[in-house]
Design an enzyme around this catalytic site. Structure first.
Site, PDB file in Angstrom:
ATOM      1  N   LYS A   1       0.838  -1.198   0.000  1.00  0.00           N
ATOM      2  CA  LYS A   1       0.000   0.000   0.000  1.00  0.00           C
ATOM      3  C   LYS A   1       0.874   1.250   0.000  1.00  0.00           C
ATOM      4  O   LYS A   1       1.999   1.208   0.500  1.00  0.00           O
ATOM      5  CB  LYS A   1      -0.873   0.026   1.263  1.00  0.00           C
ATOM      6  CG  LYS A   1      -2.042  -0.941   1.255  1.00  0.00           C
ATOM      7  CD  LYS A   1      -2.897  -0.784   2.496  1.00  0.00           C
ATOM      8  CE  LYS A   1      -4.047  -1.790   2.530  1.00  0.00           C
ATOM      9  NZ  LYS A   1      -5.020  -1.641   1.440  1.00  0.00           N
TER      10      LYS A   1
ATOM     11  N   ARG B   1     -10.383 -11.510   1.840  1.00  0.00           N
ATOM     12  CA  ARG B   1     -11.202 -12.608   1.313  1.00  0.00           C
ATOM     13  C   ARG B   1     -10.473 -13.942   1.403  1.00  0.00           C
ATOM     14  O   ARG B   1     -11.086 -14.986   1.514  1.00  0.00           O
ATOM     15  CB  ARG B   1     -11.648 -12.268  -0.117  1.00  0.00           C
ATOM     16  CG  ARG B   1     -10.529 -12.008  -1.065  1.00  0.00           C
ATOM     17  CD  ARG B   1     -10.979 -11.255  -2.310  1.00  0.00           C
ATOM     18  NE  ARG B   1     -11.040  -9.796  -2.090  1.00  0.00           N
ATOM     19  CZ  ARG B   1     -11.401  -8.919  -3.013  1.00  0.00           C
ATOM     20  NH1 ARG B   1     -11.777  -9.316  -4.220  1.00  0.00           N
ATOM     21  NH2 ARG B   1     -11.435  -7.636  -2.737  1.00  0.00           N
TER      22      ARG B   1
HETATM   23  N1  BES Z   1      -8.249  -3.729   4.239  1.00  0.00           N
HETATM   24  C1  BES Z   1      -8.354  -3.349   2.883  1.00  0.00           C
HETATM   25  C2  BES Z   1      -9.621  -2.553   2.583  1.00  0.00           C
HETATM   26  C3  BES Z   1      -9.599  -1.108   2.939  1.00  0.00           C
HETATM   27  C4  BES Z   1      -8.895  -0.202   2.165  1.00  0.00           C
HETATM   28  C5  BES Z   1     -10.310  -0.632   3.990  1.00  0.00           C
HETATM   29  C6  BES Z   1      -8.897   1.134   2.473  1.00  0.00           C
HETATM   30  C7  BES Z   1     -10.337   0.718   4.298  1.00  0.00           C
HETATM   31  C8  BES Z   1      -9.639   1.607   3.551  1.00  0.00           C
HETATM   32  C9  BES Z   1      -8.371  -4.583   1.997  1.00  0.00           C
HETATM   33  O1  BES Z   1      -7.600  -5.635   2.440  1.00  0.00           O
HETATM   34  C10 BES Z   1      -7.849  -4.169   0.678  1.00  0.00           C
HETATM   35  O2  BES Z   1      -6.695  -3.804   0.623  1.00  0.00           O
HETATM   36  N2  BES Z   1      -8.669  -4.193  -0.356  1.00  0.00           N
HETATM   37  C11 BES Z   1      -8.291  -3.780  -1.646  1.00  0.00           C
HETATM   38  C12 BES Z   1      -8.858  -4.772  -2.635  1.00  0.00           C
HETATM   39  C13 BES Z   1      -8.375  -4.557  -4.035  1.00  0.00           C
HETATM   40  C14 BES Z   1      -6.901  -4.903  -4.118  1.00  0.00           C
HETATM   41  C15 BES Z   1      -9.175  -5.418  -4.951  1.00  0.00           C
HETATM   42  C16 BES Z   1      -8.853  -2.379  -1.898  1.00  0.00           C
HETATM   43  O3  BES Z   1      -9.993  -2.130  -1.528  1.00  0.00           O
HETATM   44  O4  BES Z   1      -8.120  -1.558  -2.416  1.00  0.00           O
HETATM   45 MN    MN Z   2      -5.578  -5.422   1.812  1.00  0.00          MN
END
Ligand code: BES
Ligand code: MN
Ligand code: ZN
Length: 511
Positions: free
Chosen positions: A292, A366
Site C-alpha cells: 500500500k 477474502r
Molecule cells: N483492508 C483493505 C480494505 C480497505 C482499504 C479498507 C482502504 C479501508 C480503507 C483490503 O484488504 C484491501 O486492501 N482491499 C483492496 C482490494 C483490491 C486490491 C481489490 C482495496 O480495496 O483496495
Molecule cells: Mn488489503
C-alpha cells in the site's frame, strides 16, 4: 482495558426530589421547554422560562446552557440542551443529544448526572412498539460512547484523569408509560451493548505491535474466563491439517503466527442451530507485495475491526444471557511484504478445495475469510454473517455513514437492514447478482482474488459467496464505518449495535 465503569441506573422518583450534581433537560426550537423541563420550571418559579425568554438558549440542536445555581429543586445544576425542532426530533437527533449531554457532563465537579432525554420518547413511538424501551437502551449506548476514552497508552496517569473526568453515576428517567420491567430490561441491554461497543473500540484502537493475532487469541481466552463462553484457538499446524491454504498463504509473509479463534456461547436450546459471526481479524494490512502507499497506512491497524465487532457482540450477548446459540469465528493474521509472502500470480488451494489465483496480495481479507467460512459449516449455522473491512470501494460508494450489505438470503438481509435502522447503526444493500461473478474468472485457477476496477465491493462479496455453501449468509463491509479519520481518528465499535439488535430480535420468541 478502559471501558467506562460509570454506574448507570434508572430514575423513577420525582425529578424535583432528585439529589444530583447535574440535571439534563431538553429545550426544543424555538424556546419550548420539554415536559420534564416544564416540571422543573414550575418548581423553581419559572427560572428556566425567564432564562430562555432572555435569549440564553433557543433550542437549536446541540446548543447547551449550564445553569450553575438553582433554587427550588435538589439538583445542584441544570444543563439545558437544545434538541432542534420538535417535529424533526427523530432517533438520529435523539442519539446525538444524548451523546452531547453526557460529553458535557464530563467535568471534574460532576459526579452524579440525571438525564431526562429518554422521557421525550413514548414507548409506542415508531420502532418502540415491538421493542419496548429500545430508546432507553440507546441512551445508555450513547452514554458509553461519550464516556469512552482511549488512554491505555498514555504515560501520564494524573494527566489522564484531568483530561477525562467521568461522572461516577448516571441516572436516566423515562416515559411513565413504559413499564418498569421493560425499562430495567432495556437498561441492562444498553449496558451490555455499550460495553460491547467499548470493547470493539478498544481492540480496534490498539496498534498492530500490541494487538496482533496472538493478542486477539488471548482476549478470546480471557472472555471465556469471565463469561459462559468456550474458546478454542486453532494454531497454524491445525490449519495446515485442515487444508486452509488461502488463510495460511497470507500469514506466511508475517512473523506473527496466524490464529483461528472460535468462541461459542450456548444460551439457546441444545439442538438449536447457531448464529455464526465471522470477523476479519487482519491486525495489520500493509498490502503484502502489492504494498500500500504510505499515506494513512497506519489506519490499516483497523483492519481487524470486523473481528473486534465479533468480540463486542459475543460479549454483549453473553452478558445479557440472551437465549440463543452464537458462534464467533475470527481468522487472524498480518499481511506483510516478505521474502516468503504471497506474490502476484501465485495460486493457492483453499480448504474447500477450490484454487485461487492471487492477482493482488492486498486483496487478502477474502483469502483469510474464505477458509473461515468453509470451516464455519462444522457448526451447522442457522445463518452466517461475516463482518469485514474488506474494500476501499465501499467507502467510495457509501462513505462513512452506511455499512455495505450483501447476501444470498433476502429475509436475512432485510432483518439486518431493520436492525440497523432501529439502532441507527445503518447498512445499505448492494446487489449480488450472478452477472458480477464473471469478473472473478482466471486463466490459471478456479478463480482470481480480484475482479477488476468496477464494483469492487460486489466482486469481493461474489468471491466470499463461493464459500458459503447453501447457508443463509450475509456480508457486512465495514471499511467505511468501522473507524473515523482525521481529528477524531479512532474505532467506532460499529456494527456491534446492529448485530446485537439483530440477535436480540431473533432470540425473542415469535408471538
Ligand atoms: N483492508 C483493505 C480494505 C480497505 C482499504 C479498507 C482502504 C479501508 C480503507 C483490503 O484488504 C484491501 O486492501 N482491499 C483492496 C482490494 C483490491 C486490491 C481489490 C482495496 O480495496 O483496495
Ligand atoms: Mn488489503
Ligand atoms: Zn485488508
Amino acid at each position: 482495558m478502559t471501558i467506562p465503569n460509570t454506574e448507570i441506573e434508572l430514575v423513577t422518583d420525582a425529578l424535583t426530589d432528585q439529589l444530583c450534581d447535574l440535571l439534563v433537560l431538553a429545550v426544543f426550537d424555538k424556546r419550548k421547554l420539554s415536559p420534564p423541563a416544564q416540571k422543573i420550571d414550575q418548581a423553581c418559579d419559572g427560572k428556566l422560562t425567564s432564562l430562555i425568554d432572555q435569549g440564553e438558549l433557543d433550542g437549536k440542536k446541540g446548543a447547551t446552557l449550564l445553569i450553575p445555581e438553582i433554587s427550588g429543586i435538589r439538583a445542584q445544576r441544570i444543563l439545558l440542551i437544545g434538541c432542534g425542532k420538535q417535529g424533526k426530533f427523530g432517533l438520529t437527533e435523539y442519539q446525538e443529544v444524548c451523546h452531547k449531554a453526557i460529553s458535557q457532563s464530563c467535568r471534574s465537579n460532576i459526579k452524579h448526572v440525571i438525564v431526562t432525554l429518554p422521557e421525550l420518547v413514548s414507548p409506542d413511538h415508531d420502532q418502540g412498539k415491538d421493542n419496548p424501551g429500545v430508546y432507553l437502551e440507546q441512551a445508555v449506548v450513547a452514554a458509553y460512547n461519550a464516556l469512552y476514552r482511549f488512554d491505555a497508552l498514555k504515560s501520564d496517569r494524573s494527566e489522564k484523569k484531568n483530561e477525562a473526568p467521568q461522572p461516577a453515576r448516571i441516572g436516566f428517567s423515562f416515559d411513565s408509560a413504559l413499564d418498569p420491567k421493560s425499562a430495567q430490561a432495556a437498561l441492562s441491554r444498553g449496558i451490555a451493548i455499550g460495553r460491547g461497543v467499548s470493547l470493539a473500540r478498544e481492540l480496534g484502537n490498539l496498534p498492530g505491535n500490541i494487538c496482533n493475532p496472538t493478542y486477539l487469541a488471548d482476549q478470546a481466552l480471557a472472555l471465556a474466563k469471565a463469561l459462559p463462553i468456550t474458546t478454542t484457538i486453532l494454531e497454524e499446524a491445525e490449519m495446515e491439517k485442515l487444508g486452509m491454504g488461502a488463510l495460511l498463504s497470507v500469514s506466511r509473509g508475517s512473523r506473527q503466527p496466524a490464529k483461528l479463534i472460535v468462541m461459542e456461547y450456548k444460551g439457546g436450546g441444545k439442538s438449536e442451530q447457531p448464529v455464526v459471526l465471522v470477523g476479519k481479524g487482519l491486525t495489520f494490512d500493509a498490502g503484502g507485495i502489492s504494498l500500500k502507499p504510505a499515506g494513512a497506512m497506519d489506519e490499516m491497524k483497523f483492519d481487524m475491526c470486523g473481528s473486534a465487532s465479533v468480540f463486542g457482540t459475543v460479549q454483549a450477548i453473553a452478558e445479557m444471557k440472551c437465549p440463543i446459540n452464537l458462534v464467533g469465528i475470527i481468522p487472524s493474521s498480518e499481511n506483510m511484504p516478505d521474502g516468503d509472502a504471497n506474490k502476484p500470480g501465485d495460486v493457492v488451494t483453499s480448504m474447500s478445495g477450490k484454487t485461487i489465483e492471487i492477482l493482488n496480495t492486498d486483496a487478502e481479507g477474502r483469502l483469510i475469510l474464505c477458509d473461515a467460512l468453509t470451516y464455519a459449516a462444522k457448526f451447522k449455522p442457522a445463518v452466517i454473517i461475516d463482518i469485514a473491512t474488506l474494500t476501499g470501494a465501499v467507502v467510495v460508494a457509501l462513505g462513512s455513514h452506511a455499512t455495505g450489505l450483501l447476501g444470498n438470503d433476502e429475509a436475512l438481509v432485510q432483518d439486518l437492514l431493520q436492525a440497523g435502522q432501529i439502532t441507527r447503526d445503518r447498512a445499505w444493500q448492494l446487489p449480488l447478482w450472478e452477472a458480477y461473478q464473471d469478473q472473478l474468472d482466471s486463466n490459471f485457477a478456479d478463480m482470481a482474488n480480484i475482479g477488476g476496477r468496477e464494483a469492487g465491493t460486489i466482486t469481493a462479496a461474489c468471491f466470499l459467496s463461493r464459500y458459503t455453501g447453501d447457508y443463509n449468509w450475509a456480508h457486512l463491509d465495514i471499511a467505511g464505518t468501522a473507524w473515523k479519520k482525521g481529528k477524531l481518528k479512532g474505532a467506532t465499535g460499529r456494527p456491534v449495535q446492529l448485530l446485537s439488535q439483530y440477535i436480540i430480535t431473533r432470540a425473542k420468541p415469535q408471538t
